[in-house]
Design a protein around this motif. Structure first.
Motif, PDB file in Angstrom:
ATOM      1  N   VAL A   1       1.431  -1.692  -8.417  1.00  0.00           N
ATOM      2  CA  VAL A   1       2.392  -0.590  -8.349  1.00  0.00           C
ATOM      3  C   VAL A   1       3.138  -0.477  -9.672  1.00  0.00           C
ATOM      4  O   VAL A   1       4.127  -1.173  -9.903  1.00  0.00           O
ATOM      5  CB  VAL A   1       3.439  -0.816  -7.215  1.00  0.00           C
ATOM      6  CG1 VAL A   1       4.307   0.427  -7.017  1.00  0.00           C
ATOM      7  CG2 VAL A   1       2.782  -1.225  -5.917  1.00  0.00           C
ATOM      8  N   SER A   2       2.638   0.390 -10.554  1.00  0.00           N
ATOM      9  CA  SER A   2       3.378   0.603 -11.793  1.00  0.00           C
ATOM     10  C   SER A   2       3.048   1.982 -12.343  1.00  0.00           C
ATOM     11  O   SER A   2       2.091   2.619 -11.923  1.00  0.00           O
ATOM     12  CB  SER A   2       3.062  -0.471 -12.825  1.00  0.00           C
ATOM     13  OG  SER A   2       1.725  -0.356 -13.224  1.00  0.00           O
ATOM     14  N   ILE A   3       3.881   2.444 -13.242  1.00  0.00           N
ATOM     15  CA  ILE A   3       3.669   3.752 -13.858  1.00  0.00           C
ATOM     16  C   ILE A   3       3.524   3.500 -15.357  1.00  0.00           C
ATOM     17  O   ILE A   3       4.436   2.940 -15.979  1.00  0.00           O
ATOM     18  CB  ILE A   3       4.854   4.698 -13.543  1.00  0.00           C
ATOM     19  CG1 ILE A   3       5.064   4.806 -12.012  1.00  0.00           C
ATOM     20  CG2 ILE A   3       4.603   6.083 -14.153  1.00  0.00           C
ATOM     21  CD1 ILE A   3       6.295   5.579 -11.584  1.00  0.00           C
ATOM     22  N   PRO A   4       2.365   3.854 -15.918  1.00  0.00           N
ATOM     23  CA  PRO A   4       2.098   3.537 -17.320  1.00  0.00           C
ATOM     24  C   PRO A   4       3.210   3.996 -18.268  1.00  0.00           C
ATOM     25  O   PRO A   4       3.725   5.105 -18.132  1.00  0.00           O
ATOM     26  CB  PRO A   4       0.795   4.292 -17.614  1.00  0.00           C
ATOM     27  CG  PRO A   4       0.150   4.479 -16.294  1.00  0.00           C
ATOM     28  CD  PRO A   4       1.251   4.587 -15.293  1.00  0.00           C
ATOM     29  N   GLY A   5       3.593   3.101 -19.169  1.00  0.00           N
ATOM     30  CA  GLY A   5       4.556   3.448 -20.213  1.00  0.00           C
ATOM     31  C   GLY A   5       6.013   3.412 -19.782  1.00  0.00           C
ATOM     32  O   GLY A   5       6.898   3.733 -20.573  1.00  0.00           O
ATOM     33  N   LYS A   6       6.295   3.025 -18.519  1.00  0.00           N
ATOM     34  CA  LYS A   6       7.685   3.030 -18.054  1.00  0.00           C
ATOM     35  C   LYS A   6       8.275   1.629 -18.030  1.00  0.00           C
ATOM     36  O   LYS A   6       7.567   0.654 -17.773  1.00  0.00           O
ATOM     37  CB  LYS A   6       7.771   3.626 -16.639  1.00  0.00           C
ATOM     38  CG  LYS A   6       7.160   4.997 -16.491  1.00  0.00           C
ATOM     39  CD  LYS A   6       7.770   6.025 -17.424  1.00  0.00           C
ATOM     40  CE  LYS A   6       7.091   7.377 -17.250  1.00  0.00           C
ATOM     41  NZ  LYS A   6       7.502   8.359 -18.254  1.00  0.00           N
ATOM     42  N   LYS A   7       9.582   1.565 -18.274  1.00  0.00           N
ATOM     43  CA  LYS A   7      10.267   0.275 -18.207  1.00  0.00           C
ATOM     44  C   LYS A   7      10.460  -0.127 -16.751  1.00  0.00           C
ATOM     45  O   LYS A   7      10.496   0.721 -15.868  1.00  0.00           O
ATOM     46  CB  LYS A   7      11.619   0.376 -18.901  1.00  0.00           C
ATOM     47  CG  LYS A   7      11.446   0.520 -20.395  1.00  0.00           C
ATOM     48  CD  LYS A   7      12.743   0.379 -21.141  1.00  0.00           C
ATOM     49  CE  LYS A   7      12.454   0.461 -22.632  1.00  0.00           C
ATOM     50  NZ  LYS A   7      13.471   1.221 -23.348  1.00  0.00           N
ATOM     51  N   PHE A   8      10.575  -1.423 -16.526  1.00  0.00           N
ATOM     52  CA  PHE A   8      10.783  -1.898 -15.160  1.00  0.00           C
ATOM     53  C   PHE A   8      11.871  -2.960 -15.118  1.00  0.00           C
ATOM     54  O   PHE A   8      12.198  -3.578 -16.144  1.00  0.00           O
ATOM     55  CB  PHE A   8       9.469  -2.443 -14.578  1.00  0.00           C
ATOM     56  CG  PHE A   8       9.034  -3.728 -15.232  1.00  0.00           C
ATOM     57  CD1 PHE A   8       9.483  -4.951 -14.738  1.00  0.00           C
ATOM     58  CD2 PHE A   8       8.218  -3.716 -16.355  1.00  0.00           C
ATOM     59  CE1 PHE A   8       9.110  -6.134 -15.359  1.00  0.00           C
ATOM     60  CE2 PHE A   8       7.843  -4.889 -16.977  1.00  0.00           C
ATOM     61  CZ  PHE A   8       8.293  -6.101 -16.486  1.00  0.00           C
TER      62      PHE A   8
ATOM     63  N   LYS B   1       0.829  -1.198   0.000  1.00  0.00           N
ATOM     64  CA  LYS B   1       0.000   0.000   0.000  1.00  0.00           C
ATOM     65  C   LYS B   1       0.876   1.266   0.000  1.00  0.00           C
ATOM     66  O   LYS B   1       0.622   2.212  -0.743  1.00  0.00           O
ATOM     67  CB  LYS B   1      -0.905  -0.043   1.225  1.00  0.00           C
ATOM     68  CG  LYS B   1      -1.974   1.021   1.234  1.00  0.00           C
ATOM     69  CD  LYS B   1      -3.124   0.651   2.182  1.00  0.00           C
ATOM     70  CE  LYS B   1      -3.958   1.879   2.521  1.00  0.00           C
ATOM     71  NZ  LYS B   1      -3.528   2.521   3.789  1.00  0.00           N
ATOM     72  N   GLU B   2       1.909   1.219   0.843  1.00  0.00           N
ATOM     73  CA  GLU B   2       2.836   2.361   0.947  1.00  0.00           C
ATOM     74  C   GLU B   2       3.506   2.678  -0.392  1.00  0.00           C
ATOM     75  O   GLU B   2       3.631   3.839  -0.783  1.00  0.00           O
ATOM     76  CB  GLU B   2       3.947   1.975   1.928  1.00  0.00           C
ATOM     77  CG  GLU B   2       4.015   2.751   3.195  1.00  0.00           C
ATOM     78  CD  GLU B   2       5.179   2.249   4.027  1.00  0.00           C
ATOM     79  OE1 GLU B   2       6.158   2.985   4.166  1.00  0.00           O
ATOM     80  OE2 GLU B   2       5.126   1.084   4.505  1.00  0.00           O
ATOM     81  N   ASN B   3       3.962   1.618  -1.075  1.00  0.00           N
ATOM     82  CA  ASN B   3       4.593   1.788  -2.392  1.00  0.00           C
ATOM     83  C   ASN B   3       3.636   2.455  -3.369  1.00  0.00           C
ATOM     84  O   ASN B   3       4.004   3.347  -4.122  1.00  0.00           O
ATOM     85  CB  ASN B   3       4.957   0.431  -3.009  1.00  0.00           C
ATOM     86  CG  ASN B   3       6.180  -0.215  -2.399  1.00  0.00           C
ATOM     87  OD1 ASN B   3       7.234   0.389  -2.344  1.00  0.00           O
ATOM     88  ND2 ASN B   3       6.040  -1.450  -1.956  1.00  0.00           N
TER      89      ASN B   3
END
Ligand SMILES: Nc1nc2c(ncn2[C@@H]2O[C@H](COP(=O)(O)OP(=O)(O)O)[C@@H](O)[C@H]2O)c(=O)[nH]1
Ligand SMILES: [Mg+2]
Length: 190
Positions: free
Chosen positions: A152-159, A105-107
């Motif tokens: 937990v992710s940010i659209p369009g970003k590599k991971f 949740k924190e992330n």
């Protein structure tokens, strides 16, 4: 980004962002170790970065001497003024996620903190080079990757996946960041 075209020099600022204890300091310590560099830490107590950690790394790309100033933020909310100061002028962000189930949740909420920190600089998540690192993949309670990516992710970003404490995925993460920044620099300079 600072460009000195006469001398063929470019400087980028990269900030490791993410919740407290997710492994930001460990990432840059490992990066520094592999390159024989030294990390400057300010007021680090009990493994918690109260101010920030800092290291510079140099590379040569297409005849340009590129310098990366790499910083970590303090993740605790009481240090938000320091966090905002460290974020000033950031060209790229590595968002370090703690894979522990208990910190899910924190992330997730911290993405909004990053968004707000960028907004203060007139930037958005979308237009900023960001790499999301899922760290602590070794934990017994690590959330399965597919689930974590959904939460937990940010659209369009590599991971990337990492076990920063063992140095795994650390260079891969940084190299993705370098690639994003250099591609952007090339587009800018035509
Ligand atoms: N199990 C595990 N622990 C890690 C990993 N990376 C960092 N840690 C530990 O997590 C704690 C916080 O790390 P630190 O780098 O200080 O986090 P920061 O607050 O984000 O800078 C330390 O005890 C690290 O040894 C990892 O990949 N796996
Ligand atoms: Mg730290």
């Amino acid at each position: 980004m600072l460009i000195d075209s006469q001398k063929g020099k470019v400087k980028f600022k990269v900030v490791y962002h993410g919740i407290a204890m997710s492994g930001k300091t460990t990432n840059i310590e490992q990066l520094a170790k592999k390159s024989g560099l030294e990390v400057l830490s300010f007021d680090t107590k009990e493994e918690r970065t109260l101010v920030f950690d800092f290291v510079t790394k140099r590379m040569n790309v297409n005849g340009f001497e590129i310098t990366f100033s790499i910083y970590t933020i303090p993740g605790q909310d009481i240090y938000k003024d320091i966090r905002k100061m460290v974020m000033r002028g950031a060209d790229g962000v590595v968002f370090v996620v703690d894979s522990a189930e208990s910190r899910l949740k924190e992330n997730k909420e911290f993405i909004h903190v990053l968004e707000e920190d960028l907004r203060m600089q007139g930037k958005t998540l979308e237009d900023t080079p960001i790499v999301v690192q899922y760290n602590k993949r070794d934990l017994p309670d690590a959330v399965p990757l597919e689930e974590l990516k959904k939460e937990v992710s940010i659209p369009g970003k590599k991971f990337t996946e990492a076990v920063a404490v063992r140095g795994e995925g650390v260079e891969e993460t940084f190299n993705l960041m370098v690639e994003e920044l250099i591609n952007r620099f090339k587009r800018m300079t035509g």
